[in-house]
Design an enzyme around this catalytic site. Structure first.
Site, PDB file in Angstrom:
ATOM      1  N   GLY A 226       0.814  -1.199   0.000  1.00 34.87           N
ATOM      2  CA  GLY A 226       0.000   0.000   0.000  1.00 34.87           C
ATOM      3  C   GLY A 226       0.852   1.255   0.000  1.00 34.87           C
TER       4      GLY A 226
ATOM      5  N   GLY B  92      -2.214  -2.150  -7.919  1.00 40.16           N
ATOM      6  CA  GLY B  92      -1.431  -3.385  -7.874  1.00 40.16           C
ATOM      7  C   GLY B  92      -1.158  -3.953  -9.251  1.00 40.16           C
ATOM      8  N   ASP B  93      -2.153  -3.852 -10.137  1.00 34.92           N
ATOM      9  CA  ASP B  93      -1.971  -4.327 -11.512  1.00 34.92           C
ATOM     10  C   ASP B  93      -0.930  -3.478 -12.241  1.00 34.92           C
ATOM     11  OD1 ASP B  93      -4.137  -5.937 -10.811  1.00 34.92           O
ATOM     12  OD2 ASP B  93      -5.569  -4.502 -11.631  1.00 34.92           O
TER      13      ASP B  93
END
Length: 312
Positions: free
Chosen positions: A225, A254-255
């Protein structure tokens, strides 16, 4: 030299992204619509890679009844489309960001994949995926695809393409890890679920990452994060911390990191450079309503602001 990547998204979604001051349960919430995007984890990765100039083939399943937005997305971004169409509708996921930057997801259900449709995808995909430099497998399993059959498919895939990048959660994560992919990218929560314990300190996270490597996984990247990302491999361990960014949406962050990792690895960059790049791509993603890289100069500037340290 041409470098080719395939991304597999078995359970894609349209992401409806919005902003609201605060979510109040049991009443009406007024939401500012940010966008409705053809998405899904592998498709988000493909968008980042296309923006960076990499040839990408996309595959998985799409519902026949609302495929148009995805077909337009693939065409506009120059992606080779090998998705399998199944009866029903691709799901819609609602992503709401509150003023405190907290994001709440409402992930709806979509189509169901029959045994015959899964068997067709299973055999067809394995007939052509071996020709790619890297294959990214990410996201959840659609209704109708069992964890056991997914493990079998992943194991076969790892035999024909050794560079498998895997990013998933829950039962799909557990099933995919059994095939020992080359690189995995869980977040901290997913790593804690896998480890069966809380990981309050960075040292605990590093220990758990090494436990994954002991299973035969070469690269373990943990997204943390706002705290950045940790990468553990045979050459060492590094922590990359991004600067504070105003959050528009964390959808696809995240991707985007996976896309940056794949690009750096394809270019044979060092682990340090690749992690810095991936963290910068992810940091840019949270400050915009959709994934992708519209300005390479902004990316370079963000890379310069990433704090990278070697850890033990």
């Amino acid at each position: 030299m041409s470098r080719r990547v395939a991304t597999i998204t078995l359970n894609p979604a349209y992401d409806l992204v919005g902003l609201c001051s605060e979510i109040a349960k049991g009443t009406i919430n007024r939401v500012q619509t940010v966008g409705l995007h053809a998405a899904g984890k592998g498709n988000n990765v493909a968008k980042v890679l296309r923006d960076l100039g990499i040839d990408v083939t996309v595959s998985g399943f799409l519902g026949k009844e609302n495929q148009e937005g995805f077909q337009q997305f693939f065409s506009e971004n120059g992606m080779t489309n090998r998705f399998h169409l199944v009866p029903g509708r691709t799901r819609i996921n609602v992503k709401l960001t509150e003023r405190n930057s907290e994001v709440t997801d409402f992930n709806f259900s979509g189509f169901c994949v029959s045994e015959g449709e899964w068997f067709e995808f299973f055999n067809d995909s394995l007939s052509w995926l071996g020709q790619f430099d890297m294959v990214v497998v990410s996201g959840s399993l659609p209704t109708g695809v069992s964890a056991e059959s997914f493990t079998d498919w992943m194991a076969r895939l790892c035999q024909i393409c050794p560079c498998i990048i895997f990013d998933s959660s829950r039962e799909a994560l557990v099933a995919g890890l059994q095939a020992t992919p080359w690189l995995v990218k869980p977040n901290l929560y997913e790593l804690e679920i896998w480890a069966g314990r809380q990981l309050p300190d960075l040292s605990d996270v590093i220990i758990a990452a090494h436990q994954l490597r002991d299973q035969g996984i070469a690269h373990v990247v943990i997204s943390l994060g706002e705290q950045g990302a940790l990468w553990v491999n045979a050459f060492g361990a590094w922590l990359a911390k991004p600067p504070h960014c105003k959050v528009v949406s964390t959808v696809g962050a995240g991707d985007s990191m996976v896309g940056g990792l794949v690009y750096g690895l394809l270019m044979r960059e060092s682990s340090e450079h690749t992690l810095r790049l991936a963290t910068a791509v992810s940091a840019l993603a949270v400050s915009q309503p959709n994934v992708g890289i519209s300005n390479r100069l902004e990316l370079a500037a963000m890379m310069a602001r990433i704090e990278l340290t070697s850890v033990k």
